[in-house]
Design an enzyme around this catalytic site. Structure first.
Site, PDB file in Angstrom:
ATOM      1  N   ALA A 240      -7.182  -3.181 -10.034  1.00 19.93           N
ATOM      2  CA  ALA A 240      -6.336  -4.350 -10.284  1.00 19.93           C
ATOM      3  C   ALA A 240      -5.621  -4.667  -8.978  1.00 19.93           C
ATOM      4  O   ALA A 240      -5.536  -3.817  -8.090  1.00 19.93           O
ATOM      5  CB  ALA A 240      -5.332  -4.013 -11.374  1.00 19.93           C
TER       6      ALA A 240
ATOM      7  N   GLU B  61     -12.991   0.366 -14.715  1.00 20.04           N
ATOM      8  CA  GLU B  61     -12.807  -0.054 -16.115  1.00 20.04           C
ATOM      9  C   GLU B  61     -13.688  -1.268 -16.418  1.00 20.04           C
ATOM     10  O   GLU B  61     -14.290  -1.362 -17.488  1.00 20.04           O
ATOM     11  CB  GLU B  61     -11.332  -0.368 -16.382  1.00 20.04           C
ATOM     12  CG  GLU B  61     -10.472   0.886 -16.371  1.00 20.04           C
ATOM     13  CD  GLU B  61      -8.995   0.589 -16.512  1.00 20.04           C
ATOM     14  OE1 GLU B  61      -8.460  -0.136 -15.636  1.00 20.04           O
ATOM     15  OE2 GLU B  61      -8.377   1.061 -17.472  1.00 20.04           O
TER      16      GLU B  61
HETATM   17  N1  3HC Z   1      -4.819  -4.314  -4.730  1.00 18.46           N
HETATM   18  C1  3HC Z   1      -4.380  -5.056  -3.692  1.00 18.46           C
HETATM   19  N2  3HC Z   1      -4.660  -4.772  -2.413  1.00 18.46           N
HETATM   20  C2  3HC Z   1      -5.416  -3.686  -2.174  1.00 18.46           C
HETATM   21  C3  3HC Z   1      -5.901  -2.865  -3.204  1.00 18.46           C
HETATM   22  C4  3HC Z   1      -5.573  -3.221  -4.538  1.00 18.46           C
HETATM   23  N3  3HC Z   1      -6.010  -2.514  -5.578  1.00 18.46           N
HETATM   24  N4  3HC Z   1      -6.611  -1.853  -2.657  1.00 18.46           N
HETATM   25  C5  3HC Z   1      -6.585  -2.055  -1.332  1.00 18.46           C
HETATM   26  N5  3HC Z   1      -5.860  -3.154  -1.039  1.00 18.46           N
HETATM   27  C6  3HC Z   1      -5.627  -3.738   0.282  1.00 18.46           C
HETATM   28  C7  3HC Z   1      -4.846  -2.804   1.197  1.00 18.46           C
HETATM   29  O1  3HC Z   1      -3.462  -2.958   1.009  1.00 18.46           O
HETATM   30  C8  3HC Z   1      -5.302  -3.272   2.562  1.00 18.46           C
HETATM   31  O2  3HC Z   1      -4.600  -4.442   2.845  1.00 18.46           O
HETATM   32  P1  3HC Z   1      -4.207  -4.777   4.369  1.00 18.46           P
HETATM   33  O3  3HC Z   1      -5.498  -4.940   5.096  1.00 18.46           O
HETATM   34  O4  3HC Z   1      -3.395  -6.014   4.253  1.00 18.46           O
HETATM   35  O5  3HC Z   1      -3.416  -3.582   4.855  1.00 18.46           O
HETATM   36  C9  3HC Z   1      -6.757  -3.667   2.318  1.00 18.46           C
HETATM   37  O6  3HC Z   1      -6.888  -3.868   0.914  1.00 18.46           O
HETATM   38  C10 3HC Z   1      -7.752  -2.612   2.744  1.00 18.46           C
HETATM   39  O7  3HC Z   1      -7.381  -1.377   2.156  1.00 18.46           O
HETATM   40  P2  3HC Z   1      -7.466  -0.017   2.981  1.00 18.46           P
HETATM   41  O8  3HC Z   1      -6.835  -0.178   4.313  1.00 18.46           O
HETATM   42  O9  3HC Z   1      -6.949   1.044   2.099  1.00 18.46           O
HETATM   43  O10 3HC Z   1      -9.042   0.098   3.196  1.00 18.46           O
HETATM   44  P3  3HC Z   1      -9.965   1.361   3.091  1.00 18.46           P
HETATM   45  O11 3HC Z   1     -11.328   0.874   3.355  1.00 18.46           O
HETATM   46  O12 3HC Z   1      -9.413   2.481   3.905  1.00 18.46           O
HETATM   47  O13 3HC Z   1      -9.888   1.845   1.571  1.00 18.46           O
HETATM   48  C11 3HC Z   1      -9.908   1.644  -0.811  1.00 18.46           C
HETATM   49  C12 3HC Z   1     -10.354   1.053   0.546  1.00 18.46           C
HETATM   50  C13 3HC Z   1     -10.570   3.009  -1.017  1.00 18.46           C
HETATM   51  C14 3HC Z   1     -10.315   0.693  -1.885  1.00 18.46           C
HETATM   52  C15 3HC Z   1      -8.373   1.832  -0.789  1.00 18.46           C
HETATM   53  O14 3HC Z   1      -7.780   0.618  -0.382  1.00 18.46           O
HETATM   54  C16 3HC Z   1      -7.772   2.198  -2.113  1.00 18.46           C
HETATM   55  O15 3HC Z   1      -7.798   3.349  -2.480  1.00 18.46           O
HETATM   56  N6  3HC Z   1      -7.203   1.206  -2.824  1.00 18.46           N
HETATM   57  C17 3HC Z   1      -6.483   1.449  -4.040  1.00 18.46           C
HETATM   58  C18 3HC Z   1      -7.398   1.715  -5.189  1.00 18.46           C
HETATM   59  C19 3HC Z   1      -6.598   1.899  -6.446  1.00 18.46           C
HETATM   60  O16 3HC Z   1      -5.654   2.641  -6.496  1.00 18.46           O
HETATM   61  N7  3HC Z   1      -7.004   1.207  -7.493  1.00 18.46           N
HETATM   62  C20 3HC Z   1      -6.314   1.264  -8.749  1.00 18.46           C
HETATM   63  C21 3HC Z   1      -5.327   0.141  -8.812  1.00 18.46           C
HETATM   64  S1  3HC Z   1      -4.341   0.216 -10.275  1.00 18.46           S
HETATM   65  C22 3HC Z   1      -5.354  -0.410 -11.472  1.00 18.46           C
HETATM   66  O17 3HC Z   1      -6.483  -0.734 -11.222  1.00 18.46           O
HETATM   67  C23 3HC Z   1      -4.737  -0.549 -12.822  1.00 18.46           C
HETATM   68  C24 3HC Z   1      -5.750  -0.802 -13.871  1.00 18.46           C
HETATM   69  O18 3HC Z   1      -5.997   0.378 -14.573  1.00 18.46           O
HETATM   70  C25 3HC Z   1      -5.272  -1.841 -14.839  1.00 18.46           C
END
Ligand code: 3HC
Length: 648
Positions: A61, A103
């Site tokens: 998300a 999901e």
């Molecule tokens: N939402 C918004 N922005 C996100 C994001 C997300 N879920 N995931 C990554 N981004 C953004 C980062 O802030 C970053 O932005 P920036 O360039 O402005 O700094 C950009 O995307 C790139 O991210 P990374 O620098 O982390 O890039 P990597 O290639 O190193 O990693 C990744 C990619 C593995 C996808 C890592 O970003 C990550 O782990 N993201 C979070 C994943 C996560 O936790 N997902 C669960 C979200 S909660 C959810 O889904 C709730 C649901 O159950 C309803």
């Protein structure tokens, strides 16, 4: 258009294109909702492939929307709609399918993953639980104890493992879209995941054993326990009820202090080196790294570089020391092989990219040399004088000093502008933080190269100015000082340690010092005695323990006493020594509550953090939080000392 629909015969290809990571934002939800309408309403469409543009499948998300009021369509409703579609949806996964992304894939009727894909539900790492059916659908695809581990640790798994346990139906080795198309053309009527039975545990008792382990490891973080509760709901209630309960828990967690703090750290970690001075500055190409010194730090740094695909040449003072350094590096790589972190082929490749020598000449072609010699200014200056004679003029030179003046190391060299500090934390091949120490006059390209190296090594770079201890050790010194004052004032080491461990630190400071060996910091204090401010309060308890030959765990005694199995116990001898020292200083010992211990230590860290900011040593308070979380185990879910200061 963040979601578009193309047609290939009777298959609709729904593509999400929402850079950088295809997060399911409100716009994406709207686009997918319309895609369901369009494909359901089109009699010529018999199946749908859901795929993503760019580097990854949906990574979750959109975290940036979490602080705002939720907008319809909500993700859980969208996923129910996709799942209820009369035409089969095939999720084609590449990169990472995380959180809401996984999901989404689980609500599709079939999943195919690229061989390099990673799949996971990392919501707990953001202080959340899956909020769009993850806790209800996952245990219908994989054994419930495996679902528990995935959801409550957040650790992603690879495509092969995902297929082995039932999370994906197939692994694609060729072109992902073509393979997904083949499935779409042959798959039968859609079977909703929610209509499946829960999968049994892999062995009797595996689920409850897993729960016990997870709760024991949570150290005060709420989300893992809430994840357990959500999975228990999936067992106890029909799918619809379990979904409603999951959503309620998710919304509660989304607004929790823990989730806010973890979001703060998530974004802070990604913005540490967003620096104006680096705009448009290209790093120098880095392929060959030299490491001077083959001790624990040097070997760890060499291993970190090798594990990231760089070539490494290590230099030691003689051939025996070079061989010992070589052995240390090999031992680290062997261990990675044993733990399955490295394939045998990668192990051989890394060892082939490594050489140890007793001659500085071996560094003639290095792009970057990292000095990890003895922590003494004279020794380091001598190393850099040697390096000056052999390295290329454009090579970058770095010192792994943990507190010395990098400017003084650089001063008398031929090109001071290329010398910076790269402060690794032990074990260097594991710890995520890399302090990049920039002395006055550092070239921007050298700084950019240090940052580039950190990223190549998968580390989080934090920029620090030059001062004694830089950001991390300076704040830890403030913590140590305050803890030592409390020893004299009335607390005992195990009480302070317990308070800090209950607060969320993985290990109390005195236990940590015993483990590291008290003699090392004692030697340093003796060296610094002459320049110590005589007006500053100085606690001698550590010195007295050392004078009695109690160097910590390795001598069986330190702040604690150790049994034959190496377990720490409160030491009556240490308690007596501390009490005698308080009496000697005329201090009337008083009681400290756990809360007053953590408050005092936190305040000391915050005060030092403020000074570090005022002096321009750290660029932003977020950098201090990132440093403390990643270098010294400050509980991530509290956001860091400066975050707590700002939010109080
Ligand atoms: N939402 C918004 N922005 C996100 C994001 C997300 N879920 N995931 C990554 N981004 C953004 C980062 O802030 C970053 O932005 P920036 O360039 O402005 O700094 C950009 O995307 C790139 O991210 P990374 O620098 O982390 O890039 P990597 O290639 O190193 O990693 C990744 C990619 C593995 C996808 C890592 O970003 C990550 O782990 N993201 C979070 C994943 C996560 O936790 N997902 C669960 C979200 S909660 C959810 O889904 C709730 C649901 O159950 C309803």
């Amino acid at each position: 258009m963040v979601v578009r629909i193309d047609r290939d015969g009777c298959v609709a290809i729904v593509t999400i294109d929402n850079p950088p990571v295809n997060a399911v934002s409100h716009q994406v939800r709207l686009g997918l909702w319309e895609a369901v309408d369009a494909t359901e309403g089109d009699p010529d469409v018999s199946a749908v492939v859901l795929i993503c543009s760019g580097r990854t499948f949906v990574a979750g998300a959109d975290i940036r929307e979490f602080g705002q009021p939720p907008k319809e369509p909500h993700l859980p409703d969208l996923l129910l709609r996709i799942e209820a579609a009369t035409k089969p949806w095939v999720a084609a996964i590449h990169g990472t399918a995380l959180g809401g992304g996984l999901e989404l894939a689980m609500a599709c009727h079939t999943r195919i993953a690229d061989a390099g894909a990673k799949l996971g539900l990392p919501e707990v790492t953001l202080g959340l639980i899956p909020g769009a059916g993850g806790t209800v659908r996952l245990p219908r695809l994989v054994a419930i104890d495996l679902a528990l581990v995935m959801i409550s640790t957040g650790t992603p798994i690879g495509a092969d493992r995902a297929q082995e346990i039932g999370l994906v139906d197939s692994v694609s080795t060729g072109d992902l879209l073509s393979n997904a198309m083949l499935i779409a053309l042959s798959v039968g009527a859609p079977q909703p995941t929610l209509a499946r039975e829960l999968r049994a545990e892999t062995a009797p008792g595996a689920f409850s054993a897993g729960v016990e382990k997870i709760l024991a490891r949570a150290r005060g973080q709420l989300a893992p326990a809430v994840a357990v509760q959500a999975l228990q709901n999936a067992i106890d209630f029909p799918a619809e009820e379990a979904l409603a309960r999951e959503r309620a828990l998710f919304l509660k967690m989304r607004d929790s202090e823990e989730a806010k703090a973890l979001r703060h750290i998530f974004f802070a970690e990604r913005s540490t080196v967003r620096l104006d001075r680096l705009n448009g500055i290209a790093p120098l190409p880095l392929a060959q790294v030299g490491v001077v010194g083959g001790g624990t730090m040097g070997a760890g740094i060499a291993a970190a570089c090798l594990l990231s695909g760089l070539s490494v040449t290590m230099v030691e003072r003689d051939s025996n020391a070079a061989q010992a350094g070589h052995n240390r590096v090999r031992a680290i790589l062997d261990d990675s092989l044993k733990r399955g972190k490295l394939t045998p082929a990668a192990h051989s490749k890394d060892m082939a990219a490594f050489a140890a020598s007793d001659s500085y000449e071996a560094l003639a072609s290095a792009d970057l040399v990292i000095e990890a010699a003895f922590e003494d200014l004279g020794v380091k200056q001598a190393v850099f004088a040697q390096l000056d004679k052999v390295v290329r003029p454009e090579a970058i030179l770095a010192s792994n000093t943990s507190y010395l003046d990098v400017g003084a190391i650089a001063r008398d060299t031929a090109h001071p502008g290329r010398i910076l500090g790269l402060h690794f934390f032990a074990p260097a091949h594991i710890m995520k933080l890399l302090e990049i120490v920039a002395p006055q006059g550092l070239d921007d390209s050298a700084l950019a190269s240090g940052v580039a190296l950190a990223k190549m090594l998968g580390k989080i770079p934090v920029l620090s100015g030059v001062c004694d201890g830089f950001i991390a050790n300076r704040i830890m010194s403030a913590y140590r000082r305050e803890a030592e004052y409390m020893l004299e004032d009335g607390a005992l080491p195990w009480q302070i340690d317990k308070a800090m461990e209950d607060y969320g630190f993985p290990m109390g400071l005195f236990r940590m010092q015993d483990l590291a060996g008290l003699d090392i910091s004692w030697a340093m204090r003796k060296r610094q005695a002459a320049i110590r401010d005589p007006n500053q309060r100085y606690v001698r308890i550590g010195d007295l323990l050392c004078e009695a030959g109690h160097f910590g765990r390795k001598t069986g005694r330190g702040y604690y006493v150790y049994d034959d199995q190496g377990r720490a116990h409160p030491s009556p001898e240490t308690a007596a020594l501390i009490e005698a020292e308080s009496a000697q200083r005329g201090i009337a010992r008083r009681n400290f509550s756990d809360a007053s211990i953590t408050d005092r230590i936190l305040e000391a860290m915050q005060l030092e953090g403020r000074r570090i900011l005022d002096e321009g040593i750290a660029q932003r308070s977020d950098d201090i939080d990132v440093t403390m979380v990643n270098a010294f185990g400050f509980p991530r879910w509290k956001g860091g000392p400066m975050y707590l200061l700002a939010s109080n």
